[in-house]
Design an enzyme around this catalytic site. Structure first.
Site, PDB file in Angstrom:
ATOM      1  N   ASP A 193       0.826  -1.306  -0.020  1.00 18.04           N
ATOM      2  CA  ASP A 193      -0.154  -0.068   0.013  1.00 18.04           C
ATOM      3  C   ASP A 193       1.012   1.028  -0.013  1.00 18.04           C
ATOM      4  OD1 ASP A 193      -2.459   1.384   0.285  1.00 18.04           O
ATOM      5  OD2 ASP A 193      -2.019   1.696   2.183  1.00 18.04           O
ATOM      6  N   GLN A 203     -18.390  20.972   2.251  1.00 15.76           N
ATOM      7  CA  GLN A 203     -19.241  21.800   1.407  1.00 15.76           C
ATOM      8  C   GLN A 203     -18.519  22.746   0.681  1.00 15.76           C
ATOM      9  OE1 GLN A 203     -20.433  21.141   4.553  1.00 15.76           O
ATOM     10  NE2 GLN A 203     -21.473  19.283   3.780  1.00 15.76           N
ATOM     11  N   ARG A 209     -15.001  23.274   1.051  1.00 18.50           N
ATOM     12  CA  ARG A 209     -13.483  22.633   0.774  1.00 18.50           C
ATOM     13  C   ARG A 209     -12.529  23.659   1.089  1.00 18.50           C
ATOM     14  NH1 ARG A 209     -12.486  20.220  -4.806  1.00 18.50           N
ATOM     15  NH2 ARG A 209     -13.887  21.933  -5.302  1.00 18.50           N
ATOM     16  N   ASP A 232      -4.668  -3.678   6.043  1.00 21.11           N
ATOM     17  CA  ASP A 232      -5.399  -3.698   7.348  1.00 21.11           C
ATOM     18  C   ASP A 232      -6.829  -3.766   7.465  1.00 21.11           C
ATOM     19  OD1 ASP A 232      -5.661  -1.110   6.488  1.00 21.11           O
ATOM     20  OD2 ASP A 232      -4.382  -0.423   7.928  1.00 21.11           O
TER      21      ASP A 232
END
Length: 692
Positions: A313, A385, A387, A528
């Site tokens: 990952d 909303q 950002r 995980d």
């Protein structure tokens, strides 16, 4: 040397004392039968013991047979001792784990709510599906998933790490382990394991060896050793009638005796690797435990040494996981110091790691920290909303200031709706920042865009070099990320991985693993989350994080107690080290046997075939001293190699051909030459003491 390192090396005095006792306990035929090679030596020791008793009853005072019998028994005991030392390390680790499992009381709830009716019961009475409340200071009674609440948990009893971790419901950090302690707040848990089936129970079972099964490679090698033993047994048994026939036909010479044939058999069969094979396997598991990894499958341990492809990952493994402010890009005509100051005040309400990382960058740019915000500054928190986050400055007698920081699209919309515009040069720069895998944030004051901040997902230091080590081993690395292809490509290039999967979904991870496996590759993966479970179940080596979900831990065949995704690289090294140790000692054992032929075969049959005296290239003192010297060396070499079997052969990230050459040179040639010197030295000492 601290106690932990002593256990890892098998040098703790209590372990050695217990191993010595177990060496005699393991003389039980029910245990000896499990190792065909050493079982033959055990039977030979009994036969020689009976003949030795008969010799004493007839008043024969010769020393050869008693000495031979003594060293045959020592050969068996040394092999038992090697296995017992490895098992003792596991017992010591299991004891430390068992101490975490004390009589714990649990607050069982009627419903998964903190204020639900509760009754206190012994933790051993909890069953899968029960709900439990744990509060600050409480021991977590058993394995469970967090249903409600957020709390800090001390997992040092299991992982050995002192830093507490946060556990909360509804995410990938919801799994808790029995025996750990809640440090703050409270949690409502759902029990996921019945008594005797918890993770701690499985750990104890694994480290004690009760659940340790031989790996396929170990089974195959055991079959090979058993086959060689049977072949040599048949050969040696046929030598007795051959000796009788030869003496009868020639009318001269002596018939080879049963004890000498037993000594010959013990030296011909692969006793060295036969005595150490179990020790090597147990020690391999122990090295994984030393790295705080629990393997729930012996096949996985072995597969780790044969991994061809490694899926990792990106977030938290290749990169640090949090993006950090890296550089300011002011708009044309705007001073960098003005952009930095505006960014500082626009971030005062931003508690995210990204927002906090802007402060050090501002201080570096201004060479000092701006004046602290006072009551005139009204923070504007970030919302999904808008950002954006920011701050509004309103003070009597001063011009108002409206600062905003956020996504480029959000700031552009904000400025244009207030009569401003977004400079094309900054739009182009935001594309450049995105193309190299970073994230651009825009900063504005009023309707004027001041510039950009580059947020960079920092690649971990040294990770590129570690990937090069894997490449040297012949392992291909693939980065898994949810980022868009452009960002993924930039991070992959910086980290030095061989390939990447962008915009990864559970289905795409699973598909990529199957694609590699169809091509004949051994695939390892770490994960995980619940969404990693399908891919973990498919991978040959599946490392689940102890801090992850129960679904991930059940799907994997290894669990990392430290929850460190990069541990997969270390596991591959340990797996390869175990295979190398087994291969190196097998090579050494076979080479040993070849050179021992020159000592024992001429000595055993020189009475029947005097012409064999020409093969006495070591010029040993007498046939009997030669036979006894070979048997003594055969016993001593087992005990001498125990530390190497426990510690493992040093692994280097080199090509298979280079490793093979080194293996043949050190353990092949060395194993062939060492017996010549060792047997000669023992023979000289025997003859100096008066001979046999």
């Amino acid at each position: 040397m601290n106690n932990t390192s002593k256990i890892q090396l098998g040098l703790d005095q209590s372990i050695l004392r217990e191993a010595l006792r177990m060496a005699f306990v393991k003389l039980d035929p029910r245990q000896q039968w499990r190792n065909p090679v050493m079982f033959v030596v055990w039977v030979g020791s009994i036969v020689c013991s009976l003949q030795c008793i008969g010799q004493w009853m007839h008043g024969d005072a010769s020393l050869f047979l008693p000495a031979l019998t003594f060293w045959l028994w020592l050969t068996v005991l040394f092999a038992n001792f090697a296995e017992a030392v490895a098992e003792g390390r596991g017992q010591a680790q299991a004891k430390s784990l068992r101490e975490t499992r004390t009589g714990t009381m649990a607050k069982r709830l009627e419903k998964p709510e903190r204020n639900s009716t509760q009754n206190t019961i012994d933790a051993s009475n909890l069953r899968k599906g029960d709900f439990v409340l744990v509060e600050a200071g409480d021991l977590i009674p058993t394995d469970a998933e967090v249903v409600v609440g957020v709390a800090s948990v001390d997992e040092s009893a299991i992982t050995g790490e002192s830093a507490p971790v946060v556990r909360e419901g509804g995410g990938d950090r919801s799994s808790v382990t029995g025996g750990t302690r809640v440090l703050s707040d409270w949690l409502v848990l759902k029990v996921v394991a019945d008594p005797g089936e918890t993770f701690l129970d499985r750990m104890i079972s694994m480290v004690e060896g009760a659940a340790r099964k031989k790996t396929p490679n170990e089974v195959a090698l055991s079959i090979l050793l058993a086959s060689l033993t049977i072949i040599f047994l048949v050969v040696v048994m046929s030598l007795y009638p051959l000796s009788v026939f030869s003496v009868k036909e020639s009318g001269m010479g002596t018939v080879v005796t049963i004890p000498i044939l037993i000594a010959l058999l013990v030296c011909l069969i692969p006793t060295t690797i036969g005595g150490l094979l179990s020790c090597i396997g147990i020690a391999g598991m122990g090295r994984l435990l030393g790295a705080r990894v629990i393997a729930t499958s012996g096949r996985a341990v072995e597969a780790a040494g044969d991994v061809d492809v490694l899926l990792l990952d990106k977030t938290g493994t290749i990169t640090h996981g949090n993006r950090f402010a890296n550089e300011f890009f002011p708009a044309q005509g705007i001073a960098k110091t003005r952009l930095a100051e505006a960014s500082y005040y626009a971030s005062i309400a931003d508690e995210t790691p990204e927002g906090r990382s802007i402060i050090p960058l501002v201080c570096d740019t201004l060479a000092q920290e701006p004046a602290q915000a006072d009551a005139c500054w009204k923070p504007v928190p970030f919302t999904a909303q808008t950002r954006m986050s920011g701050a509004d400055f309103q003070k009597e007698g001063c011009a108002p200031r409206v600062l905003r920081k956020g996504a480029v699209g959000a700031i552009r919309t904000w400025c244009e709706s207030n009569g401003g515009s977004f400079p094309k040069s900054l739009l182009d720069m935001s594309e450049v920042i995105s193309s190299r895998g970073s994230t651009p944030l825009a900063v504005s004051e009023g309707n004027e865009v001041l510039g950009l901040i580059e947020l960079k997902d920092i690649v971990k230091q040294g990770i590129r070099e570690r990937f090069q080590e894997l490449r040297n081993m012949g392992i291909r690395t693939i980065m898994i990320t949810g980022d868009n292809p452009r960002t993924a490509a930039a991070i992959a290039a910086e980290a030095g991985v061989d390939d990447y999967v962008a915009e990864a979904t559970p289905e795409s991870k699973l598909a990529r693993i199957r694609q590699e496996q169809v091509a004949g590759k051994i695939v390892a993966m770490t994960g995980d989350g619940t969404n990693d479970a399908p891919a973990l179940a498919q991978a040959d080596v599946a490392l689940a994080m102890n801090s992850g979900t129960q679904a991930a831990k059940e799907a994997g065949n290894m669990v990392d107690l430290d929850s460190n995704p990069t541990k997969l690289i270390e596991i591959v090294t340990i797996g390869k080290q175990m295979l190398m140790t087994r291969g190196s000692l097998t090579t050494f054992s076979v080479a040993n046997d070849v050179s021992k032929y020159f000592a024992i075969i001429p000595a055993a049959f020189v009475g029947t075939f005097p012409q064999l005296a020409v093969l006495n290239v070591m010029h040993l003192g007498s046939p009997l001293s030669a036979i006894l010297s070979a048997v003594i060396f055969n016993a001593l070499i087992i005990i001498a190699l125990v530390p190497l079997a426990i510690r493992g052969v040093a692994f280097r990230a080199e090509s298979a051909s280079t490793l093979l050459r080194r293996n043949l040179l050190i353990y092949g040639l060395g194993g062939f030459l060492l017996p010549f010197a060792g047997i000669k030295l023992i023979d000289v000492m025997i003859n100096l003491c008066g001979g046999i």
